[in-house]
Design a protein around this motif. Structure first.
Motif, PDB file in Angstrom:
ATOM      1  N   ASN A  97      -2.295   4.275  -3.964  1.00  0.00           N
ATOM      2  CA  ASN A  97      -2.271   3.081  -4.775  1.00  0.00           C
ATOM      3  C   ASN A  97      -2.117   1.929  -3.852  1.00  0.00           C
ATOM      4  N   ARG A  98      -2.427   1.059  -4.264  1.00  0.00           N
ATOM      5  CA  ARG A  98      -1.909  -0.412  -3.876  1.00  0.00           C
ATOM      6  C   ARG A  98      -2.040  -1.591  -4.940  1.00  0.00           C
ATOM      7  N   ASP A  99      -1.009  -2.449  -4.522  1.00  0.00           N
ATOM      8  CA  ASP A  99      -0.778  -3.573  -5.524  1.00  0.00           C
ATOM      9  C   ASP A  99      -0.307  -4.739  -4.934  1.00  0.00           C
ATOM     10  N   TYR A 100      -0.075  -5.912  -5.851  1.00  0.00           N
ATOM     11  CA  TYR A 100       0.493  -7.097  -5.334  1.00  0.00           C
ATOM     12  C   TYR A 100       1.918  -7.344  -5.808  1.00  0.00           C
ATOM     13  N   THR A 101       2.655  -7.849  -4.934  1.00  0.00           N
ATOM     14  CA  THR A 101       4.122  -8.382  -5.575  1.00  0.00           C
ATOM     15  C   THR A 101       4.087  -9.512  -6.241  1.00  0.00           C
ATOM     16  N   ASP A 102       5.074  -9.294  -7.701  1.00  0.00           N
ATOM     17  CA  ASP A 102       4.932 -10.560  -8.376  1.00  0.00           C
ATOM     18  C   ASP A 102       5.585 -11.666  -7.905  1.00  0.00           C
ATOM     19  N   LYS A 103       5.758 -12.732  -8.770  1.00  0.00           N
ATOM     20  CA  LYS A 103       6.374 -13.839  -8.299  1.00  0.00           C
ATOM     21  C   LYS A 103       7.817 -13.837  -7.587  1.00  0.00           C
ATOM     22  N   ASN A 104       8.389 -12.648  -8.220  1.00  0.00           N
ATOM     23  CA  ASN A 104       9.834 -12.173  -7.820  1.00  0.00           C
ATOM     24  C   ASN A 104       9.587 -11.441  -6.394  1.00  0.00           C
ATOM     25  N   GLY A 105       8.649 -11.028  -6.002  1.00  0.00           N
ATOM     26  CA  GLY A 105       8.300 -10.298  -4.881  1.00  0.00           C
ATOM     27  C   GLY A 105       8.691  -8.823  -5.156  1.00  0.00           C
ATOM     28  N   VAL A 106       8.498  -8.417  -6.516  1.00  0.00           N
ATOM     29  CA  VAL A 106       8.504  -6.889  -6.839  1.00  0.00           C
ATOM     30  C   VAL A 106       7.256  -6.036  -7.033  1.00  0.00           C
ATOM     31  N   PHE A 107       7.421  -4.955  -6.701  1.00  0.00           N
ATOM     32  CA  PHE A 107       6.054  -4.063  -6.753  1.00  0.00           C
ATOM     33  C   PHE A 107       6.811  -2.728  -7.431  1.00  0.00           C
ATOM     34  N   GLN A 108       5.945  -1.926  -7.973  1.00  0.00           N
ATOM     35  CA  GLN A 108       6.211  -0.851  -8.862  1.00  0.00           C
ATOM     36  C   GLN A 108       5.220   0.064  -8.908  1.00  0.00           C
ATOM     37  N   PHE A 109       5.239   1.269  -8.337  1.00  0.00           N
ATOM     38  CA  PHE A 109       4.259   2.290  -8.463  1.00  0.00           C
ATOM     39  C   PHE A 109       4.822   3.631  -9.388  1.00  0.00           C
ATOM     40  N   THR A 110       3.991   4.093  -9.995  1.00  0.00           N
ATOM     41  CA  THR A 110       4.312   5.343 -10.753  1.00  0.00           C
ATOM     42  C   THR A 110       3.767   6.738 -10.055  1.00  0.00           C
ATOM     43  N   VAL A 111       4.660   7.323  -9.371  1.00  0.00           N
ATOM     44  CA  VAL A 111       4.330   8.660  -8.616  1.00  0.00           C
ATOM     45  C   VAL A 111       4.671   9.958  -8.975  1.00  0.00           C
ATOM     46  N   GLU A 112       4.034  10.943  -8.234  1.00  0.00           N
ATOM     47  CA  GLU A 112       4.634  12.242  -8.495  1.00  0.00           C
ATOM     48  C   GLU A 112       5.847  12.352  -7.405  1.00  0.00           C
ATOM     49  N   PRO A 113       6.682  13.248  -7.673  1.00  0.00           N
ATOM     50  CA  PRO A 113       7.781  13.490  -6.393  1.00  0.00           C
ATOM     51  C   PRO A 113       6.923  13.770  -5.186  1.00  0.00           C
ATOM     52  N   MET A 146       0.776  -1.217  -0.087  1.00  0.00           N
ATOM     53  CA  MET A 146      -0.002  -0.066  -0.119  1.00  0.00           C
ATOM     54  C   MET A 146       0.908   1.193  -0.032  1.00  0.00           C
ATOM     55  N   LEU A 147       0.584   2.202  -0.965  1.00  0.00           N
ATOM     56  CA  LEU A 147       1.414   3.330  -1.010  1.00  0.00           C
ATOM     57  C   LEU A 147       0.379   4.543  -0.506  1.00  0.00           C
ATOM     58  N   VAL A 148       0.861   5.032   0.570  1.00  0.00           N
ATOM     59  CA  VAL A 148       0.135   6.406   1.304  1.00  0.00           C
ATOM     60  C   VAL A 148       0.900   7.616   1.130  1.00  0.00           C
ATOM     61  N   LYS A 149       0.224   8.688   0.914  1.00  0.00           N
ATOM     62  CA  LYS A 149       0.991  10.042   0.878  1.00  0.00           C
ATOM     63  C   LYS A 149       0.929  10.358   2.536  1.00  0.00           C
ATOM     64  N   THR A 150       2.320  10.599   2.785  1.00  0.00           N
ATOM     65  CA  THR A 150       2.435  10.849   4.240  1.00  0.00           C
ATOM     66  C   THR A 150       1.765  12.058   4.615  1.00  0.00           C
ATOM     67  N   ASP A 151       1.955  13.253   4.045  1.00  0.00           N
ATOM     68  CA  ASP A 151       1.313  14.364   4.526  1.00  0.00           C
ATOM     69  C   ASP A 151      -0.283  14.582   4.722  1.00  0.00           C
ATOM     70  N   SER A 152      -0.872  13.622   3.798  1.00  0.00           N
ATOM     71  CA  SER A 152      -2.299  13.659   4.069  1.00  0.00           C
ATOM     72  C   SER A 152      -2.885  12.615   4.554  1.00  0.00           C
ATOM     73  N   GLY A 153      -2.202  11.328   4.548  1.00  0.00           N
ATOM     74  CA  GLY A 153      -2.894  10.055   4.916  1.00  0.00           C
ATOM     75  C   GLY A 153      -3.644   9.505   3.805  1.00  0.00           C
ATOM     76  N   VAL A 154      -3.544   9.865   2.504  1.00  0.00           N
ATOM     77  CA  VAL A 154      -4.406   9.427   1.506  1.00  0.00           C
ATOM     78  C   VAL A 154      -3.833   8.248   0.839  1.00  0.00           C
ATOM     79  N   ILE A 155      -4.394   7.123   0.569  1.00  0.00           N
ATOM     80  CA  ILE A 155      -3.993   5.905  -0.028  1.00  0.00           C
ATOM     81  C   ILE A 155      -3.860   6.343  -1.506  1.00  0.00           C
TER      82      ILE A 155
END
Length: 121
Positions: free
Chosen positions: A55-71, A44-53
């Motif tokens: 994005n969320r996703d599941y790791t693949d078979k290699n345990g990898v996750f990836q999100f496209t985010v703004e700085p 789960m990806l949460v914006k620290t300052d607002s506490g808003v979720i």
């Protein structure tokens, strides 16, 4: 609508898309138990300052996750049945891609499952 108006609209759409692609970067990583990759971990990806979720996703078979985010600054949580929940806090993402490692341990061995002084009464 005159032909030159269509060109302006198309140009504007292309500029906005190009601008947004420059601002976006990647926050990625992998989830492990000791040195073993863990698939199917909810991340789960949460914006620290607002506490808003964000994005969320599941790791693949290699345990990898990836999100496209703004700085920005993010918290990343990892959740899997029979494992202690882990949060990586205040991850700063700038223009460069950022990668993190999350280590989970079975709930039976985590501090979360250890008996407290109140449990011994």
């Amino acid at each position: 609508m005159p032909r030159h108006s269509y060109r302006r609209i198309i140009t504007l759409v292309l500029i906005i898309g190009w601008h947004n692609s420059i601002l976006a970067t990647t926050l990625s990583g992998y989830v492990l138990e000791e040195s073993t990759a863990l698939p199917d971990v909810e991340v789960m990806l949460v914006k620290t300052d607002s506490g808003v979720i964000v994005n969320r996703d599941y790791t693949d078979k290699n345990g990898v996750f990836q999100f496209t985010v703004e700085p920005g600054i993010y918290d990343v949580g990892a959740f899997k049945f029979d494992y202690a929940t882990v949060w990586n806090r205040d991850i700063t993402v700038q223009q460069d891609n950022t990668s993190i490692e999350i280590r989970l341990e079975p709930a039976a061995f985590s501090e979360e499952s250890a008996p407290s002084a109140d449990d011994c009464e």
